[in-house]
Write a protein that holds these residues in place. Structure first.
Motif, PDB file in Angstrom:
ATOM      1  N   LYS A 129      -0.045  -8.818   4.373  1.00 52.83           N
ATOM      2  CA  LYS A 129       0.350 -10.153   3.913  1.00 52.83           C
ATOM      3  C   LYS A 129      -0.560 -10.620   2.780  1.00 52.83           C
ATOM      4  O   LYS A 129      -0.089 -11.201   1.786  1.00 52.83           O
ATOM      5  N   ARG A 130      -1.851 -10.366   2.892  1.00 52.71           N
ATOM      6  CA  ARG A 130      -2.774 -10.788   1.831  1.00 52.71           C
ATOM      7  C   ARG A 130      -2.493 -10.039   0.529  1.00 52.71           C
ATOM      8  O   ARG A 130      -2.564 -10.626  -0.555  1.00 52.71           O
ATOM      9  N   LEU A 131      -2.160  -8.761   0.630  1.00 54.14           N
ATOM     10  CA  LEU A 131      -1.813  -8.002  -0.564  1.00 54.14           C
ATOM     11  C   LEU A 131      -0.552  -8.554  -1.219  1.00 54.14           C
ATOM     12  O   LEU A 131      -0.456  -8.643  -2.442  1.00 54.14           O
ATOM     13  N   GLU A 132       0.426  -8.928  -0.399  1.00 58.95           N
ATOM     14  CA  GLU A 132       1.664  -9.505  -0.932  1.00 58.95           C
ATOM     15  C   GLU A 132       1.380 -10.798  -1.690  1.00 58.95           C
ATOM     16  O   GLU A 132       1.942 -11.041  -2.766  1.00 58.95           O
ATOM     17  N   LEU A 133       0.508 -11.629  -1.126  1.00 63.61           N
ATOM     18  CA  LEU A 133       0.161 -12.891  -1.786  1.00 63.61           C
ATOM     19  C   LEU A 133      -0.549 -12.623  -3.113  1.00 63.61           C
ATOM     20  O   LEU A 133      -0.274 -13.285  -4.126  1.00 63.61           O
ATOM     21  N   LEU A 134      -1.470 -11.678  -3.105  1.00 58.51           N
ATOM     22  CA  LEU A 134      -2.204 -11.336  -4.319  1.00 58.51           C
ATOM     23  C   LEU A 134      -1.240 -10.788  -5.383  1.00 58.51           C
ATOM     24  O   LEU A 134      -1.327 -11.142  -6.565  1.00 58.51           O
ATOM     25  N   HIS A 135      -0.303  -9.968  -4.960  1.00 56.84           N
ATOM     26  CA  HIS A 135       0.676  -9.371  -5.880  1.00 56.84           C
ATOM     27  C   HIS A 135       1.610 -10.441  -6.451  1.00 56.84           C
ATOM     28  O   HIS A 135       2.020 -10.361  -7.615  1.00 56.84           O
ATOM     29  N   GLU A 136       1.907 -11.436  -5.643  1.00 60.34           N
ATOM     30  CA  GLU A 136       2.782 -12.516  -6.107  1.00 60.34           C
ATOM     31  C   GLU A 136       2.117 -13.344  -7.201  1.00 60.34           C
ATOM     32  O   GLU A 136       2.766 -13.740  -8.175  1.00 60.34           O
ATOM     33  N   VAL A 137       0.833 -13.608  -7.049  1.00 67.80           N
ATOM     34  CA  VAL A 137       0.108 -14.401  -8.039  1.00 67.80           C
ATOM     35  C   VAL A 137      -0.235 -13.558  -9.271  1.00 67.80           C
ATOM     36  O   VAL A 137      -0.284 -14.074 -10.400  1.00 67.80           O
ATOM     37  N   LEU A 138      -0.455 -12.257  -9.063  1.00 70.43           N
ATOM     38  CA  LEU A 138      -0.828 -11.351 -10.157  1.00 70.43           C
ATOM     39  C   LEU A 138       0.191 -10.203 -10.244  1.00 70.43           C
ATOM     40  O   LEU A 138      -0.125  -9.043  -9.919  1.00 70.43           O
ATOM     41  N   PRO A 139       1.406 -10.477 -10.671  1.00 73.22           N
ATOM     42  CA  PRO A 139       2.449  -9.441 -10.666  1.00 73.22           C
ATOM     43  C   PRO A 139       2.162  -8.262 -11.586  1.00 73.22           C
ATOM     44  O   PRO A 139       2.719  -7.173 -11.383  1.00 73.22           O
ATOM     45  N   ASP A 140       1.302  -8.461 -12.579  1.00 72.34           N
ATOM     46  CA  ASP A 140       0.982  -7.373 -13.504  1.00 72.34           C
ATOM     47  C   ASP A 140      -0.168  -6.496 -13.018  1.00 72.34           C
ATOM     48  O   ASP A 140      -0.470  -5.463 -13.639  1.00 72.34           O
ATOM     49  N   ALA A 141      -0.817  -6.897 -11.938  1.00 73.48           N
ATOM     50  CA  ALA A 141      -1.926  -6.112 -11.400  1.00 73.48           C
ATOM     51  C   ALA A 141      -1.391  -4.805 -10.818  1.00 73.48           C
ATOM     52  O   ALA A 141      -0.411  -4.797 -10.070  1.00 73.48           O
ATOM     53  N   LYS A 142      -2.019  -3.699 -11.160  1.00 77.73           N
ATOM     54  CA  LYS A 142      -1.570  -2.386 -10.695  1.00 77.73           C
ATOM     55  C   LYS A 142      -2.569  -1.710  -9.752  1.00 77.73           C
ATOM     56  O   LYS A 142      -2.194  -0.852  -8.969  1.00 77.73           O
ATOM     57  N   LYS A 143      -3.837  -2.076  -9.878  1.00 75.86           N
ATOM     58  CA  LYS A 143      -4.868  -1.437  -9.047  1.00 75.86           C
ATOM     59  C   LYS A 143      -5.687  -2.518  -8.341  1.00 75.86           C
ATOM     60  O   LYS A 143      -6.198  -3.442  -8.974  1.00 75.86           O
ATOM     61  N   ILE A 144      -5.804  -2.405  -7.014  1.00 77.79           N
ATOM     62  CA  ILE A 144      -6.531  -3.382  -6.197  1.00 77.79           C
ATOM     63  C   ILE A 144      -7.685  -2.684  -5.497  1.00 77.79           C
ATOM     64  O   ILE A 144      -7.521  -1.594  -4.932  1.00 77.79           O
ATOM     65  N   ALA A 145      -8.847  -3.297  -5.529  1.00 75.49           N
ATOM     66  CA  ALA A 145     -10.002  -2.777  -4.795  1.00 75.49           C
ATOM     67  C   ALA A 145     -10.069  -3.440  -3.418  1.00 75.49           C
ATOM     68  O   ALA A 145      -9.833  -4.643  -3.279  1.00 75.49           O
ATOM     69  N   LEU A 146     -10.372  -2.659  -2.404  1.00 76.04           N
ATOM     70  CA  LEU A 146     -10.579  -3.169  -1.050  1.00 76.04           C
ATOM     71  C   LEU A 146     -12.057  -3.075  -0.728  1.00 76.04           C
ATOM     72  O   LEU A 146     -12.638  -1.984  -0.707  1.00 76.04           O
ATOM     73  N   LEU A 147     -12.687  -4.232  -0.476  1.00 80.69           N
ATOM     74  CA  LEU A 147     -14.107  -4.278  -0.130  1.00 80.69           C
ATOM     75  C   LEU A 147     -14.252  -4.187   1.383  1.00 80.69           C
ATOM     76  O   LEU A 147     -13.698  -5.009   2.125  1.00 80.69           O
ATOM     77  N   VAL A 148     -14.984  -3.176   1.862  1.00 79.06           N
ATOM     78  CA  VAL A 148     -15.192  -2.999   3.301  1.00 79.06           C
ATOM     79  C   VAL A 148     -16.681  -2.907   3.597  1.00 79.06           C
ATOM     80  O   VAL A 148     -17.496  -2.638   2.711  1.00 79.06           O
ATOM     81  N   ASN A 149     -17.016  -3.146   4.854  1.00 73.25           N
ATOM     82  CA  ASN A 149     -18.383  -2.985   5.334  1.00 73.25           C
ATOM     83  C   ASN A 149     -18.469  -1.639   6.035  1.00 73.25           C
ATOM     84  O   ASN A 149     -18.025  -1.487   7.178  1.00 73.25           O
ATOM     85  N   GLN A 150     -19.020  -0.646   5.382  1.00 69.78           N
ATOM     86  CA  GLN A 150     -19.075   0.703   5.948  1.00 69.78           C
ATOM     87  C   GLN A 150     -19.985   0.773   7.158  1.00 69.78           C
ATOM     88  O   GLN A 150     -19.941   1.760   7.922  1.00 69.78           O
ATOM     89  N   ASN A 151     -20.812  -0.265   7.387  1.00 71.53           N
ATOM     90  CA  ASN A 151     -21.684  -0.296   8.559  1.00 71.53           C
ATOM     91  C   ASN A 151     -20.955  -0.770   9.816  1.00 71.53           C
ATOM     92  O   ASN A 151     -21.524  -0.782  10.899  1.00 71.53           O
ATOM     93  N   ASN A 152     -19.711  -1.188   9.662  1.00 73.40           N
ATOM     94  CA  ASN A 152     -18.875  -1.620  10.784  1.00 73.40           C
ATOM     95  C   ASN A 152     -17.613  -0.747  10.771  1.00 73.40           C
ATOM     96  O   ASN A 152     -16.536  -1.209  10.436  1.00 73.40           O
TER      97      ASN A 152
END
Length: 330
Positions: free
Chosen positions: A153-176
């Motif tokens: 759902k969050r990706l859909e919202l981001l894509h709706e606001v930025l329709p020209d965006a083609k590459k998205i970075a996902l920030l994760v905590n590798q310690n969890n």
């Protein structure tokens, strides 16, 4: 941490003999709630205030008829099982724990008698914390924000606001890793459906967040999604500042992340989650069994749009999108 090691810690976490009479008198007068979290006290102050509010709603006020003893791991998540063992050795009446899914699972598996209330951003059944949401059984219950499952759902919202965006970075905590493992596959699958390319960047430690943003920009990311994780939520101010410096539109989880300066956020109100945890602690103190209390899930999700950040990034948010937002920061 293995169960045998955890039990050894409980047995070995001795309190100096001169202090035992004081501890015993305190336990005879009012119950003690133990709290173990993977973040710092300052970063989690609002959530703990909400837990206190939940406790007070059911008749327990700290310093009057309940005591609270805290342990903060300050991002060193591997310390959490040891901290929990120390509190269990001190015979706390209830343990509130969260901030690392693996640590929660370890404590639940090893502690067989102390009632536990957990908070988590993942499905606790899938993570192996409980066998059922409706009847968790044993000595454990809790509250989940189902954070990882909201990734699509969050990706859909981001894509709706930025329709020209083609590459998205996902920030994760590798310690969890358990939480990261929930965030990554669901987000990658959603990205594929939307025709987006995803890259994963690690930002578990405070010093790694700036590097994570720089890496995302170097690899051509058009926007960034902050995965569901307590440590990442606690560093929302730092993440928001990095997002502005790198001119990278960023979406976060609960409303507190949008209010901190991210472009937008979508998820449940974390303070409400902790109020519910406080209510559960109070009910257990009054005699209910933790395992009989169903694991609570959010029923309301809040969309926050930060127009101040949008302006700083040179973005225009469609009016139709703003009308759907629950909160707009101007």
């Amino acid at each position: 941490m293995r169960r045998r090691e955890f039990i050894t810690l409980i047995g070995g976490a001795a309190v100096p003999s001169l202090l035992w009479p004081l501890v015993a008198r305190a336990q005879q007068s009012i119950p003690t709630v133990g709290v173990v979290y993977g973040v710092s006290a300052a970063e989690w102050a609002d959530n703990i205030a909400s837990a206190r509010r939940g406790l007070s709603e059911i008749g327990f006020v700290e310093g009057r008829n309940v005591a609270i003893e805290f342990r903060w791991a300050d991002g060193q998540l591997d310390r959490m099982p040891v901290m929990a063992a120390e509190l269990i050795a001190r015979r706390v009446a209830v343990l509130l724990i969260g901030g690392n899914t693996a640590a929660v699972r370890s404590v639940v598996a090893a502690a067989q008698s102390t009632p536990i209330v957990f908070t988590t951003g993942v499905d606790p059944v899938e993570a192996g914390i409980v066998s059922s949401l409706n009847r968790p059984g044993g000595n454990v219950t809790g509250v989940t924000s189902v954070g990882g499952e909201l990734g699509p759902k969050r990706l859909e919202l981001l894509h709706e606001v930025l329709p020209d965006a083609k590459k998205i970075a996902l920030l994760v905590n590798q310690n969890n890793p358990l939480t990261a493992d929930v965030n990554v596959p669901t987000t990658l699958a959603a990205a594929a459906r939307l025709g987006l390319e995803m890259i994963v960047v690690n930002g578990g430690a405070e010093s790694e967040i700036e590097t994570a943003f720089a890496t995302a920009v170097q690899q051509g990311a058009d926007a960034l999604y902050v995965g569901s994780d307590a440590v990442l939520v606690s560093r929302r101010q730092q993440i928001a500042a990095a997002a502005l410096r790198h001119k990278l539109p960023t979406i976060g989880t609960g409303p507190e992340t949008g209010r901190a300066g991210l472009l937008m956020s979508y998820g449940p109100d974390q303070t409400e989650m902790y109020r519910q945890a406080g209510v559960y602690i109070g009910r257990i103190l009054k005699g209910e069994k933790a395992g009989d209390l169903p694991v609570l899930q959010p029923i309301k999700f809040t969309l926050v749009v930060n127009l101040k950040t949008a302006k700083a990034l040179g973005l225009t948010i469609p009016e139709s999108f703003l009308l759907r937002a629950d909160e707009v920061i101007e």
